[in-house]
Design an enzyme around this catalytic site. Sequence first.
Site, PDB file in Angstrom:
ATOM      1  N   HIS A   1      10.824  16.338 -40.569  1.00 18.79           N
ATOM      2  CA  HIS A   1      10.618  16.740 -39.279  1.00 18.79           C
ATOM      3  C   HIS A   1       8.960  16.977 -40.220  1.00 18.79           C
ATOM      4  O   HIS A   1       9.268  18.719 -40.216  1.00 18.79           O
ATOM      5  CB  HIS A   1      11.157  16.863 -38.910  1.00 18.79           C
ATOM      6  CG  HIS A   1      10.064  16.324 -37.841  1.00 18.79           C
ATOM      7  ND1 HIS A   1       9.448  15.211 -36.617  1.00 18.79           N
ATOM      8  CD2 HIS A   1       9.152  16.866 -36.499  1.00 18.79           C
ATOM      9  CE1 HIS A   1       8.998  15.073 -35.863  1.00 18.79           C
ATOM     10  NE2 HIS A   1       7.779  16.242 -35.929  1.00 18.79           N
ATOM     11  N   ALA A   2       8.076  17.307 -39.784  1.00 19.84           N
ATOM     12  CA  ALA A   2       6.902  17.795 -39.954  1.00 19.84           C
ATOM     13  C   ALA A   2       6.182  19.081 -38.589  1.00 19.84           C
ATOM     14  O   ALA A   2       7.124  19.044 -37.494  1.00 19.84           O
ATOM     15  CB  ALA A   2       5.080  16.891 -39.734  1.00 19.84           C
TER      16      ALA A   2
ATOM     17  N   HIS B   1      -2.953  16.820 -36.821  1.00 21.53           N
ATOM     18  CA  HIS B   1      -2.316  17.422 -36.106  1.00 21.53           C
ATOM     19  C   HIS B   1      -1.533  18.776 -37.104  1.00 21.53           C
ATOM     20  O   HIS B   1      -1.906  19.420 -35.808  1.00 21.53           O
ATOM     21  CB  HIS B   1      -0.822  16.497 -35.241  1.00 21.53           C
ATOM     22  CG  HIS B   1       0.008  17.269 -34.646  1.00 21.53           C
ATOM     23  ND1 HIS B   1       0.012  16.688 -33.498  1.00 21.53           N
ATOM     24  CD2 HIS B   1       0.858  17.821 -34.898  1.00 21.53           C
ATOM     25  CE1 HIS B   1       0.940  17.851 -32.473  1.00 21.53           C
ATOM     26  NE2 HIS B   1       1.809  18.705 -33.832  1.00 21.53           N
ATOM     27  N   GLU B   2      -1.379  18.632 -37.930  1.00 16.87           N
ATOM     28  CA  GLU B   2      -0.815  20.060 -38.345  1.00 16.87           C
ATOM     29  C   GLU B   2      -1.092  21.306 -38.012  1.00 16.87           C
ATOM     30  O   GLU B   2      -1.192  22.185 -38.283  1.00 16.87           O
ATOM     31  CB  GLU B   2       0.226  19.774 -39.370  1.00 16.87           C
ATOM     32  CG  GLU B   2       1.475  18.515 -39.486  1.00 16.87           C
ATOM     33  CD  GLU B   2       2.631  19.065 -38.100  1.00 16.87           C
ATOM     34  OE1 GLU B   2       2.969  20.947 -37.871  1.00 16.87           O
ATOM     35  OE2 GLU B   2       3.246  18.695 -37.107  1.00 16.87           O
TER      36      GLU B   2
ATOM     37  N   HIS C   1      -1.823  23.185 -35.268  1.00 11.19           N
ATOM     38  CA  HIS C   1      -1.011  24.509 -34.765  1.00 11.19           C
ATOM     39  C   HIS C   1      -1.922  25.927 -35.673  1.00 11.19           C
ATOM     40  O   HIS C   1      -1.939  26.804 -35.559  1.00 11.19           O
ATOM     41  CB  HIS C   1       0.247  23.998 -35.130  1.00 11.19           C
ATOM     42  CG  HIS C   1       0.731  22.812 -34.439  1.00 11.19           C
ATOM     43  ND1 HIS C   1       1.058  23.313 -33.265  1.00 11.19           N
ATOM     44  CD2 HIS C   1       1.712  21.920 -34.444  1.00 11.19           C
ATOM     45  CE1 HIS C   1       1.480  22.331 -32.887  1.00 11.19           C
ATOM     46  NE2 HIS C   1       1.868  21.576 -33.467  1.00 11.19           N
TER      47      HIS C   1
ATOM     48  N   GLU D   1      -0.173  21.367 -28.723  1.00 11.63           N
ATOM     49  CA  GLU D   1       0.298  19.758 -29.794  1.00 11.63           C
ATOM     50  C   GLU D   1      -0.772  19.599 -29.133  1.00 11.63           C
ATOM     51  O   GLU D   1      -1.082  18.265 -30.167  1.00 11.63           O
ATOM     52  CB  GLU D   1       2.261  19.820 -28.497  1.00 11.63           C
ATOM     53  CG  GLU D   1       2.384  20.501 -28.996  1.00 11.63           C
ATOM     54  CD  GLU D   1       2.810  20.387 -30.136  1.00 11.63           C
ATOM     55  OE1 GLU D   1       3.085  19.325 -31.645  1.00 11.63           O
ATOM     56  OE2 GLU D   1       3.914  21.103 -30.426  1.00 11.63           O
TER      57      GLU D   1
ATOM     58  N   HIS E   1      14.149  16.580 -32.073  1.00 10.27           N
ATOM     59  CA  HIS E   1      13.574  16.830 -31.402  1.00 10.27           C
ATOM     60  C   HIS E   1      14.886  17.397 -30.104  1.00 10.27           C
ATOM     61  O   HIS E   1      15.156  18.572 -29.517  1.00 10.27           O
ATOM     62  CB  HIS E   1      12.207  16.995 -29.680  1.00 10.27           C
ATOM     63  CG  HIS E   1      10.908  16.898 -31.370  1.00 10.27           C
ATOM     64  ND1 HIS E   1      11.036  15.735 -32.031  1.00 10.27           N
ATOM     65  CD2 HIS E   1       9.985  17.489 -31.163  1.00 10.27           C
ATOM     66  CE1 HIS E   1       9.808  16.307 -32.490  1.00 10.27           C
ATOM     67  NE2 HIS E   1       8.941  16.900 -31.695  1.00 10.27           N
TER      68      HIS E   1
ATOM     69  N   TYR F   1       4.159  17.686 -25.493  1.00 13.64           N
ATOM     70  CA  TYR F   1       3.767  16.468 -26.109  1.00 13.64           C
ATOM     71  C   TYR F   1       3.254  15.418 -25.177  1.00 13.64           C
ATOM     72  O   TYR F   1       2.321  14.286 -25.525  1.00 13.64           O
ATOM     73  CB  TYR F   1       5.086  15.337 -27.605  1.00 13.64           C
ATOM     74  CG  TYR F   1       5.562  16.360 -28.096  1.00 13.64           C
ATOM     75  CD1 TYR F   1       5.061  16.844 -29.016  1.00 13.64           C
ATOM     76  CD2 TYR F   1       6.659  16.810 -28.013  1.00 13.64           C
ATOM     77  CE1 TYR F   1       5.159  17.752 -30.482  1.00 13.64           C
ATOM     78  CE2 TYR F   1       6.995  17.593 -29.016  1.00 13.64           C
ATOM     79  CZ  TYR F   1       6.719  18.511 -30.289  1.00 13.64           C
ATOM     80  OH  TYR F   1       6.727  19.185 -31.126  1.00 13.64           O
TER      81      TYR F   1
HETATM   82  O1  X8Z Z   1       6.488  16.673 -33.727  1.00 14.64           O
HETATM   83  C1  X8Z Z   1       5.599  16.323 -33.620  1.00 14.64           C
HETATM   84  C2  X8Z Z   1       4.967  16.799 -34.667  1.00 14.64           C
HETATM   85  C3  X8Z Z   1       5.547  18.255 -34.979  1.00 14.64           C
HETATM   86  S1  X8Z Z   1       4.840  19.168 -33.960  1.00 14.64           S
HETATM   87  C4  X8Z Z   1       4.951  16.131 -35.928  1.00 14.64           C
HETATM   88  N1  X8Z Z   1       5.478  15.469 -32.794  1.00 14.64           N
HETATM   89  C5  X8Z Z   1       5.838  14.581 -32.107  1.00 14.64           C
HETATM   90  C6  X8Z Z   1       6.859  13.765 -32.545  1.00 14.64           C
HETATM   91  O2  X8Z Z   1       7.346  13.250 -34.051  1.00 14.64           O
HETATM   92  O3  X8Z Z   1       7.563  13.110 -31.808  1.00 14.64           O
HETATM   93  C7  X8Z Z   1       3.749  14.882 -32.467  1.00 14.64           C
HETATM   94  C8  X8Z Z   1       3.976  14.568 -31.706  1.00 14.64           C
HETATM   95  C9  X8Z Z   1       4.648  13.988 -31.398  1.00 14.64           C
HETATM   96 ZN    ZN Z   2       3.176  19.722 -33.168  1.00 12.48          ZN
END
Ligand code: X8Z
Ligand code: ZN
Length: 673
Positions: free
Chosen positions: A390-391, A420-421, A424, A448, A549, A559
């Site tokens: 997960h990024a 997106h990254e 941050h 975010e 998450h 988000y």
């Molecule tokens: O978790 C993330 C990022 C890292 S903060 C990749 N996002 C959420 C997800 O993947 O569920 C970005 C958008 C929503």
């Molecule tokens: Zn993020």
Amino acid sequence: MKYRHALLALAVLAVLPLASCKRTPTPEAPAPVSATGVPIDLKKETADQFVARVNAEYKAMYPELTAAQWLSSTYINDDSQLLSSKSNERFLAQLKSWIGQSKRFDGQKLSPETARAIMLLKLGTSLPPPNDPAKLTELTKIATKMEGMYGSGAYCKTEGDAKSCRQLGELEDVLRDPAASYEDQLDAWQGWHTIAQPMRKDYERFAALVNEGARDMGFADTGEMWRSGYDMSPAELSAETDRLWGQVKPLYEQLHCYARTKLEAKYPGKGSVNGLLPAHLMGNMWQQDWANRWDILQPYSDAEAGSLDVTGALERQYQADYSAKLFAKNSLADTDERVELERDAQVDIAKKMTERAQDFYTSLGMQKLPESYWQKTMFIKPRDRDVVCHASAWDMNTEGDVRTKMCIKPNEEDFTTIYHELGHVYYYLAYNKLPLIFQAGAHDGFHEAIGDTIVLAMTPNYLQSIGLVGEQQQSNEALINSQMRMALAKVAFLPFGLMIDRWRWGVFDGSIPPANYNKAWWDLKAKYQGVAPVTPRGEEFFDPGAKYHVPGNTPYTRYFLSHVLQFQFYKALCDAAGYKGPLNECSFYGNKEAGARFQAMLSKGASQPWQKTMKELTGGEKMDASAVLEYFAPLQTWLVQQNEGKTCGWQAPATTAAAAPAAKPAATPPKQG
Ligand code: X8Z
Ligand code: ZN
């Protein structure tokens, strides 16, 4: 990543860590010593001195924390998990000690900065630690274990046959493949969800332990603590999310209606479940982004509107590079060498994609990423070990050692995730000069929204300018296609962004008991997203655990807020750039004035209430979805026409309404203002 506070920055986890002294001081009996071992006379220390000391102590322990977490996320095994949970435990004990020490300033008149720093300190983790040291140990162990289970999760179609095992990335490939069958997609979707079943007991215990920690810290429960980080009361924050959702819901309902019609046409008799969208057919494991179903949702053909096939372009670049590498070997490479060349080509394209993202930020006047970023970042999935794919973006030492961790593939979704990254990362670099307690987003939704604001500026013209799509037409068909491309990522996301914490808030406040975990999850998915599984998902499953998450304990409301804020920021930057046309066509690529305004916001970090930071950028002090509606106005009109004569909407199961009250009065007074 994500962190709430840099304080914990690291995104990671919410399990934040930290370390330093070996003892686990309690709030009642703090016996602090300075970094050089000199005992501190708490009676003489002023509040300003206290905050300065905490900032210094925190900074000193921070790199060890992040190092342990980086290790356990990029090399999952028992040893790295032990180090990571121990360092987390030490950090949380230290945090508790600081919070205990800060109590002596309660009721005193403090400077606004010092009062804010102490307030932020109390919210400095999404993993509130229980006072009981044994329970704290247990909590950090479970937290690390669940994240590791997610990262190493695999579905083996044939039990005992290792070759049949697939991890998340491969299962996602099936969901995004337009040629995959209905059954194969169902198998991939169900298969991934098996990895979460063993987490159910752990999660139940985890929820009890964090709740004990939250209560020890004076909150009613963990959800209330999470809702306290927004410069308004927890109840006000709940009501804000309801209000914002109310603004965008009609747009989502139109998109849902359109998608359902297309699914029903593609899968006769099984394209919907009582009016809800089948969970395994949306091109995404969690139905949070529908862009992978462009095959059925594309409004106008490429012939009518021009192509927006970014994934195709990236794949071609990758293939060309790989072929050139093979050619250079004279095609004599054996299997092992071919695998090596393939991996070299994967790293090459991942770095090229990242350089392209960096270029957008530098075009705004921001600095280049430091050399260490390129050396220490994890760009692709390693072959020899499990990692959390997960990024995430990391600030390792608050002094320039920034990194990202991703398993990049050459596709549009990963391409935009890199932008997106880097949002941050540029936030970290901009606020690194602040005291550590202020090194966080104005609120976590701001963190975010930074990179995603840039993603909104990746217009078809921008994509054309970087050679990823061909000549763009100026036609209504092209406009609608480009709007749909963005809506499938941004509008489809909104109810998902809301429902995850509706579920967790309910778990934490007890309105969703363990016996109802899965039912409440699907009730909320039905209510907000209008999505349903096609086979029963009883309590033998733990489907929330299949979303990063939840086992990673990263709050999710950020988000949802980000998906509103990013349109406000985008509009403000377009204004700053002097742009006058329709909002959705604006790109501020290369505009230094927009960049300066953005940078000014980033460099404020969490040093002032977010409302002030927002006012400095946008002129307003409220989160507001009217920029979302302005942006998508052409698409909304078009969708209403497409849906004419159809009965839109869906009926969620009757029990849904019971789950997770949104705007419930706070059980404790607001923690900040
Ligand atoms: O978790 C993330 C990022 C890292 S903060 C990749 N996002 C959420 C997800 O993947 O569920 C970005 C958008 C929503
Ligand atoms: Zn993020």
